[in-house]
Design a protein around this motif. Structure first.
Motif, PDB file in Angstrom:
ATOM      1  N   VAL A   1      -8.049  11.201  -1.568  1.00  0.00           N
ATOM      2  CA  VAL A   1      -6.971  12.180  -1.426  1.00  0.00           C
ATOM      3  C   VAL A   1      -5.676  11.637  -2.010  1.00  0.00           C
ATOM      4  N   SER A   2      -5.322  10.418  -1.646  1.00  0.00           N
ATOM      5  CA  SER A   2      -4.031   9.898  -2.079  1.00  0.00           C
ATOM      6  C   SER A   2      -3.975   9.658  -3.588  1.00  0.00           C
ATOM      7  N   ILE A   3      -5.020   9.117  -4.166  1.00  0.00           N
ATOM      8  CA  ILE A   3      -5.007   8.878  -5.615  1.00  0.00           C
ATOM      9  C   ILE A   3      -5.081  10.191  -6.386  1.00  0.00           C
TER      10      ILE A   3
ATOM     11  N   ALA B   1       0.859   0.869   8.141  1.00  0.00           N
ATOM     12  CA  ALA B   1       1.910   1.339   7.238  1.00  0.00           C
ATOM     13  C   ALA B   1       1.392   2.478   6.364  1.00  0.00           C
ATOM     14  N   ALA B   2       0.140   2.388   5.921  1.00  0.00           N
ATOM     15  CA  ALA B   2      -0.450   3.467   5.120  1.00  0.00           C
ATOM     16  C   ALA B   2      -0.542   4.750   5.938  1.00  0.00           C
TER      17      ALA B   2
ATOM     18  N   VAL C   1       6.238   8.793  -4.866  1.00  0.00           N
ATOM     19  CA  VAL C   1       6.393   7.415  -4.422  1.00  0.00           C
ATOM     20  C   VAL C   1       5.660   7.199  -3.095  1.00  0.00           C
ATOM     21  N   LEU C   2       5.743   8.179  -2.193  1.00  0.00           N
ATOM     22  CA  LEU C   2       5.073   8.026  -0.900  1.00  0.00           C
ATOM     23  C   LEU C   2       3.557   7.971  -1.053  1.00  0.00           C
ATOM     24  N   GLY C   3       3.013   8.830  -1.911  1.00  0.00           N
ATOM     25  CA  GLY C   3       1.575   8.806  -2.153  1.00  0.00           C
ATOM     26  C   GLY C   3       1.126   7.504  -2.795  1.00  0.00           C
TER      27      GLY C   3
ATOM     28  N   ALA D   1      -1.673   2.312  -2.450  1.00  0.00           N
ATOM     29  CA  ALA D   1      -1.471   0.897  -2.765  1.00  0.00           C
ATOM     30  C   ALA D   1      -1.657   0.022  -1.524  1.00  0.00           C
ATOM     31  N   LEU D   2      -1.178   0.501  -0.376  1.00  0.00           N
ATOM     32  CA  LEU D   2      -1.349  -0.271   0.858  1.00  0.00           C
ATOM     33  C   LEU D   2      -2.815  -0.365   1.263  1.00  0.00           C
ATOM     34  N   ILE D   3      -3.540   0.733   1.114  1.00  0.00           N
ATOM     35  CA  ILE D   3      -4.951   0.715   1.487  1.00  0.00           C
ATOM     36  C   ILE D   3      -5.770  -0.086   0.467  1.00  0.00           C
TER      37      ILE D   3
END
Length: 135
Positions: A27-29, A96-97, A1-3, A8-10
């Motif tokens: 990295v996040s995706i 926030a990201a 969920v955090l990733g 999503a924020l970016i």
């Protein structure tokens, strides 16, 4: 969920104007997809069918790599946040990201620790250790 929150924020900002956010998105995706695949593997108990693979070692290596790359993504994301941005909503989402990238990095770090304990067999309880010691 955090990733998921990180990318999503970016993705909701004009990240394509800043090259640094391309790395954070990669990295996040990437790790979000692989984490979901590992989750589904364990949820469906597919690791029992592929018993040849040393799953505790694989998870420990995955979590360690994710921790290191999320450190770079967090630092990149936090350094690229510009408080004087002309679009205030971009600033808020990028900040926030960065926060959620830090939380994700900490979570992967904790997962690395627990994966290491599972790989070394340090996570067993007293009952299982007594049974295996006498066998």
């Amino acid at each position: 969920v955090l990733g998921l929150l990180v990318w999503a924020l970016i993705a909701d900002t004009t990240y394509h104007l800043h090259a640094a956010y391309g790395w954070v998105m990669f990295v996040s995706i990437s790790f979000w997809i692989v984490t979901v695949l590992f989750f589904m593997t364990y949820l469906l108990q597919l690791q029992l069918k592929f018993y040849v693979i040393p799953w505790p070692l694989v998870l420990m290596i995955f979590n360690a790599v994710a921790t290191v790359l999320y450190i770079t993504a967090f630092v990149t994301c936090a350094a690229a946040v510009q408080p004087t941005s002309w679009r205030q909503w971009d600033y808020n989402r990028r900040a926030a990201a960065s926060f959620f990238a830090c939380l994700t990095m900490i979570t992967y770090g904790a997962s690395t620790f627990f994966s290491f304990r599972a790989w070394k067999g340090l996570g067993s309880n007293a009952a299982t250790s007594q049974v295996t010691d006498h066998a």
